[in-house]
Design an enzyme around this catalytic site. Structure first.
Site, short mmCIF file in Angstrom:
data_model
loop_
_atom_site.label_atom_id
_atom_site.label_comp_id
_atom_site.label_asym_id
_atom_site.label_seq_id
_atom_site.Cartn_x
_atom_site.Cartn_y
_atom_site.Cartn_z
N ASN A 106 34.33 -29.95 -30.70
CA ASN A 106 33.46 -29.33 -30.86
C ASN A 106 33.37 -28.05 -29.92
OD1 ASN A 106 31.38 -27.64 -32.15
ND2 ASN A 106 30.49 -29.39 -31.31
N HIS A 108 29.74 -26.50 -27.37
CA HIS A 108 28.64 -27.10 -28.02
C HIS A 108 26.99 -25.76 -27.22
CE1 HIS A 108 24.53 -28.57 -28.75
NE2 HIS A 108 24.33 -29.04 -27.72
N SER A 135 29.67 -26.35 -23.72
CA SER A 135 30.15 -27.39 -23.55
C SER A 135 31.37 -27.60 -24.10
CB SER A 135 29.32 -28.24 -22.91
OG SER A 135 27.88 -28.56 -22.00
N ASP A 144 27.15 -34.96 -30.58
CA ASP A 144 27.26 -33.97 -29.55
C ASP A 144 27.01 -34.95 -27.70
OD1 ASP A 144 27.64 -31.26 -30.39
OD2 ASP A 144 25.29 -31.55 -30.44
#
Ligand code: NHR
Ligand code: GAR
Length: 220
Positions: A106, A108, A135, A144
């Site tokens: 992911n 973020h 990030s 996260d």
């Protein structure tokens, strides 16, 4: 490397991945794009590039877990080596996610571990931070909270608001994500025994991206 992208919205990260692939900065096979929103511009971007693109309607499922199970069943049918969340806005049920841990990234928009969750630009400004960033992390059950692979930072200016800050960060995000996907695609970045590895060594500190085309320090 076979890649599946999950996206809920605009799709600029998807677009950046497609363009990097065309330029040869990446050499991945983007096999499908899935969304939780039928009207996501990301789906149109995928289709325009000749990539299979589908949406699933969460309201058609009794539970969050049932939606996630069907979504990841469809993802699995594409046999991806890596799944990339690119502005994907739905939390994935931990039990459904479990088999994908280590194969899902992911991006973020914060310097994790700061500001997991939503409204990151606003929160960084409200805190009076002088620095913000994005990030890339492996997706785990903790929202996260999975291991961070790499970050990019930018200064916050005195007159920034959430809109100007997000706009300045976005192109850096694109280069960061392309850089990390390239590391995965060339086999340099792997997931081993519950940890990211770079070139066979545990990645205990996140890589730092320069916002242009390379990682600084950390020899990558
Ligand atoms: N799923 C798991 N299990 N773990 C992660 O780390 C995940 C994840 C799903 C998405 C992206 C994440 C981000 O980068 C992400 C990471 C959505 C929300 C959220 O609160 C929070 C973080 C992220 C994505 N979503 C609300 C929900 O109820 C809906 C919000 C909305 O639609 O506007 O799912 O920021
Ligand atoms: C990006 O800024 C990404 O970091 C962020 O949303 C934007 C998506 O843009 N992701 C999240 O907030 C995840 N919850 P895009 O659709 O143009 O790639």
């Amino acid at each position: 490397m076979r890649l599946v992208v999950l996206a809920s919205g605009r799709g600029s990260n998807l677009q950046a991945i497609l363009e990097a692939n065309r330029r040869g900065e990446l050499d991945v096979d983007i096999v499908a794009v899935f969304s939780d929103r039928a009207d996501a511009p990301a789906l149109a971007i995928a289709r325009a590039a000749g990539i299979a693109a589908d949406a699933l309607d969460a309201s058609a499922f009794a539970t969050r877990a049932a939606f996630d199970a069907e979504l990841l069943r469809r993802v699995a049918a594409c046999s991806p080596d890596l799944v990339v969340l690119a502005g994907y806005m739905r939390i994935i049920d931990p039990a459904v996610l479990a088999p994908w841990v280590g194969r899902m990234l992911n991006i973020h928009p914060s310097l994790l571990p700061k500001y997991p969750g939503l409204h990151t630009h606003r929160r960084a400004l409200a805190a009076g931070d002088h620095e913000h960033g994005a990030s890339v992390h492996f997706v785990t059950a903790e929202l996260d909270g999975g291991p961070v692979v790499a970050r990019v930072a930018l200064p916050i200016h005195a007159h920034d608001d959430a809109v100007t800050l997000a706009a300045r960060l976005l192109p850096l995000e694109h280069r960061l994500y392309v850089g990390v996907i390239a590391l995965a695609g060339t086999g340099r970045l792997r997931w081993r025994e519950g940890m990211p590895q770079l070139d066979g060594q545990a990645l205990s500190t996140p890589l730092v991206h320069d916002g242009q085309s390379s990682f600084i320090g950390a020899d990558a």
